[in-house]
Design an enzyme around this catalytic site. Structure first.
Site, PDB file in Angstrom:
ATOM      1  CE  LYS A  33      26.419  29.907  50.899  1.00  0.00           C
ATOM      2  NZ  LYS A  33      25.577  31.092  50.631  1.00  0.00           N
ATOM      3  NE  ARG A 129      21.238  37.889  48.679  1.00  0.00           N
ATOM      4  CZ  ARG A 129      22.155  37.073  49.179  1.00  0.00           C
ATOM      5  NH1 ARG A 129      23.362  37.039  48.656  1.00  0.00           N
ATOM      6  NH2 ARG A 129      21.862  36.265  50.187  1.00  0.00           N
ATOM      7  CE1 TYR A 253      53.852  34.420  30.987  1.00  0.00           C
ATOM      8  CE2 TYR A 253      52.936  33.526  33.021  1.00  0.00           C
ATOM      9  CZ  TYR A 253      53.305  33.366  31.696  1.00  0.00           C
ATOM     10  OH  TYR A 253      53.121  32.149  31.079  1.00  0.00           O
ATOM     11  CG  MET A 301      47.090  27.964  34.858  1.00  0.00           C
ATOM     12  SD  MET A 301      46.680  27.356  33.208  1.00  0.00           S
ATOM     13  CE  MET A 301      45.838  28.778  32.524  1.00  0.00           C
TER      14      MET A 301
END
Length: 358
Positions: A33, A129, A253, A301
């Site tokens: 999956k 679930r 950053y 990024m």
């Protein structure tokens, strides 16, 4: 082209599947999956089809992609159908389905099927679930049998804490499962990857290896059988720029890293848009031209920075491995406060290259 790439070793994938068979002495559905956990579902299915007794995906669109690619082995929909109309596609493409809710039973009763469907009937043994309550499980089984539209029914559940080998919850869930199916005949499916690796006392007719297929550990602690797994994905890129900085200069950053000494900084074409975890801190291990290294500063990024100070022969064009044989994905995940499942599934934009043996 941008040098970021994921090398996928299909021979390692087959090795890990065969290990699942060895540990279980059962039939195994290869869980592919989420695009085979970021490894490419079609290519992984093609590589495994000679060995695998079937595949498991989350939803019908994933199964249809495999059928369109020519995959003929059984495919199980782990979440079953999402609406009654999907049963026509299940019928047309000979798919197996998990049944976990009463409305899905209603849909089977009303469906006009060309052939009986194979059902994996899920009991909620404690994960809470999806799945039928244990007290209603036998009645649902009898109801499905009475439809005349079901070929086989496999009894299944899912363990919530099998990745904690000392936790009693798995034994409790097993007892609940056995009580729910008492007096009913049919095959069983219990074991996910952590149960296969760490719970030899839990066995079933079918197993569902997932994360172990890709060579990563589902555990936060060392585990004996994990050492037999072979990583399938190597995520790597190259140094595209080098900076020579004096002490007290910030990098990246937010000035999260400030040089404490004269520092050679390598800028690498890899970032969180590629799937590398943004929260990986300074010190997260990498492998630079085959030697241990570390990330410095904040992941951005498209780029991140590594410390080349102690790698005098490394520089422009050097290869940086982020996980694979030299740097384990599970270690990176733990350092970044996540799990290997997520970092694999997050891999995107990088080119995939498939090989039979790295």
């Amino acid at each position: 082209m941008r040098p970021a790439r994921a090398l996928i070793d299909l021979s390692a994938l087959r090795h890990n599947y065969r290990l699942a068979l060895e540990l279980s002495s059962a039939k195994a559905l290869a869980v592919i999956k989420a695009d085979a956990y970021g490894h490419g579902a079609v290519r992984c299915a093609e590589a495994l089809e000679g060995d695998a007794q079937g595949f498991a995906v989350a939803a019908i669109e994933e199964a249809l992609e495999l059928r369109a690619a020519g995959v003929t082995k059984p495919i199980l929909l782990l979440e079953g159908i999402f609406e009654p109309s999907e049963l026509a596609l299940v019928d047309a493409h000979d798919l197996w389905i998990v049944v976990h809710s009463a409305w899905q039973v209603d849909a089977i009763e009303r469906a006009n099927l060309r052939q009986p469907v194979t059902v994996w009937l899920k009991v909620d043994s404690g994960m809470h679930r999806v799945g039928f309550h244990p007290y209603e499980y036998a009645a649902i089984w009898r109801r499905l049998q009475a439809t005349g539209k079901v070929r086989d029914i496999v009894f299944m559940t899912h363990f919530s804490r099998a990745d904690e080998p000392d936790c009693p919850r798995t034994a409790e869930q097993l007892a609940t499962f056995e009580a729910a199916r008492e007096g009913l005949s049919g095959e069983t499916s219990l074991c996910n990857s952590p149960a296969l690796l760490a719970w030899p006392q839990v066995r079933s007719d079918w197993v569902r290896p997932g994360i172990m297929l890709y060579g990563a550990s589902p555990f936060e602690m060392p585990q004996e059988q994990v050492s037999r797994l072979v990583p399938v994905m190597t995520l790597e890129s190259k140094v595209i720029a080098v900076r020579e900085l004096p002490p007290n200069e910030p990098v990246g950053y937010g000035a999260r890293f400030v040089c404490e000494r004269p520092t050679r900084v390598g800028v690498v074409a890899m970032g969180y848009a590629d799937g590398y975890p943004r929260h990986a801190p300074t010190g997260t291990p990498v492998c630079i031209d085959g030697r241990p290294g570390r990330i410095i500063g904040r992941v951005s990024m498209d780029m991140l920075t590594v410390d080349l100070t102690d790698h005098p022969h490394a520089g422009l064009g050097s290869t940086v491995e982020f996980w694979g044989r030299n740097v384990l994905a599970s270690d990176i995940a733990m350092t970044a406060g996540t799990i290997p499942y997520q970092i694999f599934c997050n891999v995107r934009r990088v080119q995939r290259e498939y090989r039979d043996g790295l």
